[in-house]
Scaffold this motif. Structure first.
Motif, PDB file in Angstrom:
ATOM      1  N   GLU A  23     -48.468  10.197   3.224  1.00  0.00           N
ATOM      2  CA  GLU A  23     -47.513   9.117   3.493  1.00  0.00           C
ATOM      3  C   GLU A  23     -46.083   9.669   3.552  1.00  0.00           C
ATOM      4  O   GLU A  23     -45.301   9.340   4.457  1.00  0.00           O
ATOM      5  N   LEU A  24     -45.743  10.534   2.577  1.00  0.00           N
ATOM      6  CA  LEU A  24     -44.401  11.118   2.551  1.00  0.00           C
ATOM      7  C   LEU A  24     -44.136  11.932   3.813  1.00  0.00           C
ATOM      8  O   LEU A  24     -43.029  11.948   4.342  1.00  0.00           O
ATOM      9  N   GLU A  25     -45.175  12.636   4.299  1.00  0.00           N
ATOM     10  CA  GLU A  25     -44.997  13.438   5.503  1.00  0.00           C
ATOM     11  C   GLU A  25     -44.564  12.538   6.670  1.00  0.00           C
ATOM     12  O   GLU A  25     -43.657  12.887   7.428  1.00  0.00           O
ATOM     13  N   GLN A  26     -45.208  11.384   6.791  1.00  0.00           N
ATOM     14  CA  GLN A  26     -44.820  10.476   7.880  1.00  0.00           C
ATOM     15  C   GLN A  26     -43.384   9.985   7.696  1.00  0.00           C
ATOM     16  O   GLN A  26     -42.623   9.870   8.663  1.00  0.00           O
TER      17      GLN A  26
ATOM     18  N   LEU B 159     -41.787  13.142  -5.795  1.00  0.00           N
ATOM     19  CA  LEU B 159     -41.410  14.268  -4.924  1.00  0.00           C
ATOM     20  C   LEU B 159     -40.120  14.908  -5.434  1.00  0.00           C
ATOM     21  O   LEU B 159     -39.080  14.261  -5.536  1.00  0.00           O
ATOM     22  N   LEU B 160     -40.193  16.195  -5.772  1.00  0.00           N
ATOM     23  CA  LEU B 160     -39.002  16.922  -6.212  1.00  0.00           C
ATOM     24  C   LEU B 160     -38.302  17.562  -5.028  1.00  0.00           C
ATOM     25  O   LEU B 160     -37.089  17.525  -4.917  1.00  0.00           O
TER      26      LEU B 160
ATOM     27  N   GLY C  13     -46.497  23.439   5.218  1.00  0.00           N
ATOM     28  CA  GLY C  13     -45.416  23.110   4.304  1.00  0.00           C
ATOM     29  C   GLY C  13     -45.986  22.798   2.929  1.00  0.00           C
ATOM     30  O   GLY C  13     -47.204  22.659   2.779  1.00  0.00           O
ATOM     31  N   ARG C  14     -45.109  22.730   1.956  1.00  0.00           N
ATOM     32  CA  ARG C  14     -45.576  22.403   0.599  1.00  0.00           C
ATOM     33  C   ARG C  14     -44.596  21.453  -0.075  1.00  0.00           C
ATOM     34  O   ARG C  14     -43.407  21.756  -0.175  1.00  0.00           O
ATOM     35  N   MET C  15     -45.107  20.309  -0.526  1.00  0.00           N
ATOM     36  CA  MET C  15     -44.272  19.375  -1.278  1.00  0.00           C
ATOM     37  C   MET C  15     -44.475  19.642  -2.761  1.00  0.00           C
ATOM     38  O   MET C  15     -45.605  19.804  -3.217  1.00  0.00           O
TER      39      MET C  15
ATOM     40  N   PRO D 291     -31.608  12.698  -0.633  1.00  0.00           N
ATOM     41  CA  PRO D 291     -30.805  11.463  -0.573  1.00  0.00           C
ATOM     42  C   PRO D 291     -31.095  10.631   0.676  1.00  0.00           C
ATOM     43  O   PRO D 291     -31.079   9.390   0.602  1.00  0.00           O
ATOM     44  N   LEU D 292     -31.377  11.274   1.803  1.00  0.00           N
ATOM     45  CA  LEU D 292     -31.667  10.515   3.015  1.00  0.00           C
ATOM     46  C   LEU D 292     -32.944   9.688   2.847  1.00  0.00           C
ATOM     47  O   LEU D 292     -32.986   8.504   3.195  1.00  0.00           O
ATOM     48  N   LEU D 293     -33.994  10.304   2.312  1.00  0.00           N
ATOM     49  CA  LEU D 293     -35.251   9.580   2.109  1.00  0.00           C
ATOM     50  C   LEU D 293     -35.032   8.387   1.181  1.00  0.00           C
ATOM     51  O   LEU D 293     -35.552   7.299   1.411  1.00  0.00           O
TER      52      LEU D 293
END
Lengths: 385, 317
Positions: free
Chosen positions: A55-58, A114-115, A100-102, A269-271
């Protein structure tokens, strides 16, 4: 989510040698640590890690769309103006991303937070995708772990499939920065996956790249580079002496230019602005314009930073922890504190891998400090129950 | 005697037909009740769906067979058949509570090679992995994938002739190497750039403003046996080596260079070490160093413009 102790394989050293794991110890310290492992339930993996990562990726891809079309955000992201059109072009042409890696703060219950997103130059993929997998297979065979023990790990399979999908007609050159055994190992591993996908490959240090009088990048044999995988951050490429050639070259990059937006801490901050109060996000702001939600402590991070450098950790009761480094000239962001869980005295960080935008595996790092750095140990994991 | 055996024929037909109906009925209900569509998935070669379905099928037919053996009447058999069907459906939904994404995973064809659980035995990890290039020394492709090839190294035509090859043939080989040299030699924009790699006065200019190193020698690629034979002829002073520079044993003639830093060795145009300039006769070299396609090099202006911010730290994050 438990941390359990386990016997180390007696032939670990030979295994590491045979499988090319040259950095299983770093500067004499254990890096790959199989004296313990983490155990998750399938529901924890699927509901708390896998689904949120996807979900975060989208959400992140929506954020890229916003940034490339907005000069305000490109400025906030401290991306040099010369490269704005390049980034926009790579996004509009859908230049393919590999992986990528979250990184999450997660303790087994509640939403993972999410850090940051290592979208450009993530490492520890060899350990997570291959060596961790091999560890489980062998520990099951030795009856140290039960046969039904599983692992969240289809990373390598997906990497190979992704390389096949890229359908490259020319050689893919893999570049790393000289001096880091870890980076070289990571790049060699990805090269191995590309090779298994049937792609012609080469590998050399990024310092050996040459430029001809037409502004084309050359490999050490003076052949123009068609496709370049670089384990070297975009923000540094933008500042290097050859930066101007990035604009003229025909070379296509993996990760592509638009990943410079996702690997940037200004993403946080944007997210938070685009998706306020999302359960997997932490309140985050630019350091000069903070908002609500920081009362229980916060972390200050440089916009461009790697491996936990230049991070200041403010806890309302425990005080301040600071890590040294050489980042920060482009400014800082602040993010609400989501302290890493502590297992047997270790601070535990969950890294969630994506290949081709799909969540597919885990890296777990442990550190004695609340700030995870490049010296943190890698601990394998299993799924059981 | 025969009539006694045939007396069981009618009950057999009855049981067989009822068993058949039960199984068809089960398949119909099962595929209807599960959220995934077995038939479509199996037509798409979805192994997970096929295995899960086969498992459920077996799980139903075994109790049905058992009921056929143990039931006292055909009604009894029918009742137990229905019970087996219901049990199998309950099992599916029980597994679904434990693995909520079972349908999704069957749709995505995530399957465990172990099949530790026939019904929905899916794993979150890949079943088989391997490495190739990364394997330790002696196991990887670099060590065993490439064959050695023998080659003859000469400084010039005289050198070639003195070793025992006919002068005319030496000329032909030299000319071929020279032609390749014009194509594949490293290129530089200035004499000083070129000399910094190849040494003072070791560079020449082509028609344009491009500099390249002079050709310091040439290399004739041959398969080992052909060279050995040629050597035999040479020893016997039979000048027939000409014949051995053709056919499948012949790997082409390539230019050689001597770099400033390593002046007493020959290198090919890809800057790969070939052997000492004092070699006489054959040397063994990797095939790829002899047999490669000549392709023009771009003019290399400078190097080292990337990675300045490295200072041996890791970039991984």
């Amino acid at each position: 989510m438990f941390r359990r102790n386990a016997p180390i394989r007696p032939d670990l050293k030979q295994q590491a040698e045979y499988f090319g794991f040259e950095f299983s110890t770093i500067d004499g310290e254990v890096y790959w640590d199989e004296s313990a492992y983490y155990q998750f339930t399938l529901a924890q993996i699927e509901n708390d890690i896998e689904d949120p990562t996807n979900e975060l990726e989208q959400m992140c891809l929506q954020a890229v769309e916003k940034v490339v079309n907005d000069e305000y955000w490109l400025t906030q992201f401290a991306i040099p103006e010369d490269f704005w059109s390049l980034i926009k072009r790579s996004w509009q042409q859908k230049e393919p991303s590999l992986y990528g890696r979250m990184d999450f703060s997660y303790h087994g219950k509640g939403p993972a937070k999410l850090l940051e997103y290592n979208a450009d130059t993530p490492t520890s993929i060899y350990e997570a995708a291959f060596f961790q997998w091999m560890w489980l297979e062998q520990q099951v065979d030795r009856a140290v772990l039960p046969r039904q023990a599983d692992q969240f790990n289809s990373i390598q399979e997906r990497l190979i499939n992704r390389f096949i999908e890229l359908n490259l007609k020319h050689q893919l050159s893999f570049c790393y920065s000289e001096g880091s055994l870890e980076d070289k190992g990571t790049v060699s591993y990805l090269q191995d996956c590309a090779y298994q996908a049937g792609i012609a490959t080469a590998r050399f240090p990024i310092e050996e790249i040459g430029v001809d009088n037409k502004g084309q990048l050359l490999d050490p044999e003076d052949t123009p580079i068609n496709h370049l995988f670089k384990l070297y951050p975009w923000e540094d490429l933008f500042k290097d002496e050859f930066a101007k050639h990035i604009i003229t070259t025909h070379t296509r990059f993996i990760e592509p230019e638009w990943k410079a937006i996702l690997s940037n801490k200004a993403l946080l901050p944007l997210l938070w602005q685009m998706f306020p109060n999302h359960p997997n996000l932490l309140p985050a702001y630019f350091a000069n314009k903070v908002g609500d939600g920081l009362d229980n402590g916060y972390v200050q991070k440089p916009i461009f930073g790697r491996e936990g450098a230049n991070i200041t950790w403010h806890h309302p009761s425990k005080g301040r922890v600071h890590s040294e480094g050489c980042y920060g000239e482009e400014g800082y962001i602040v993010q609400a504190l989501a302290p890493l869980p502590i297992f047997d005295g270790n601070h535990t960080l969950i890294g969630s891998w994506l290949v081709n935008h799909q969540s597919c595996g885990l890296t777990i790092r442990e550190d004695s400090s609340p700030i995870t750095q490049d010296t943190s140990r890698f601990i394998p994991h299993i799924i059981l129950g | 005697m025969i009539m006694d055996s045939l007396a069981g024929f009618v009950p057999f037909l009855l049981y067989f037909a009822l068993g058949y109906v039960l199984i068809l009925g089960f398949i119909f209900i099962y595929t209807l009740v599960t959220p995934h569509c077995e038939w479509t998935l199996m037509k798409q070669n979805n192994r997970t769906a096929a295995v899960a379905f086969a498992g459920a099928f077996l799980g139903f037919t075994l109790p049905v067979a058992s009921a056929a053996i143990n039931s006292v009447s055909i009604i009894d058999f029918a009742i137990w058949g229905v019970i087996a069907c219901v049990m199998q459906l309950i099992t599916f939904f029980a597994v679904k509570i434990y693995m909520p994404k079972i349908t999704e995973r069957i749709n995505k064809d995530e399957i465990s090679s172990r099949l530790y659980d026939l019904l929905g035995g899916t794993m979150k990890r890949t079943s088989k992995l391997k490495l190739t290039l990364m394997l330790g020394a002696g196991f990887g492709l670099t060590g065993c994938g490439e064959s050695d090839e023998s080659a003859l190294l000469f400084k010039d035509v005289d050198d070639c002739e003195q070793w025992g090859v006919e002068r005319l043939e030496c000329e032909v080989q030299y000319q071929e190497a020279l032609a390749n040299h014009l194509v594949e030699a490293p290129k530089y924009t200035s004499e000083s750039n070129c000399e910094s790699d190849f040494g003072f006065d070791q560079c020449e200019r082509d028609n344009n403003s491009i500099w390249r190193p002079i050709m310091a020698g040439f290399m004739i690629g041959l398969v080992a046996e052909a060279v050995d034979e040629a050597l035999d002829y040479a020893k016997k002073k039979k000048r027939k080596k000409y014949a051995y520079f053709g056919g499948s044993s012949y790997g082409g003639s390539k230019p050689l260079y001597r770099s400033k830093d390593d002046f007493f060795n020959f290198r090919n145009s890809n800057n790969q070490l070939i052997g000492s300039i004092n070699n006489r006769g054959t040397v063994m070299v990797k095939k790829s160093k002899v047999k490669f396609t000549s392709k023009p090099k771009s003019v290399s202006r400078s190097r080292g413009g990337f990675g300045s911010r490295a200072s041996s730290r890791s970039y991984g994050g």
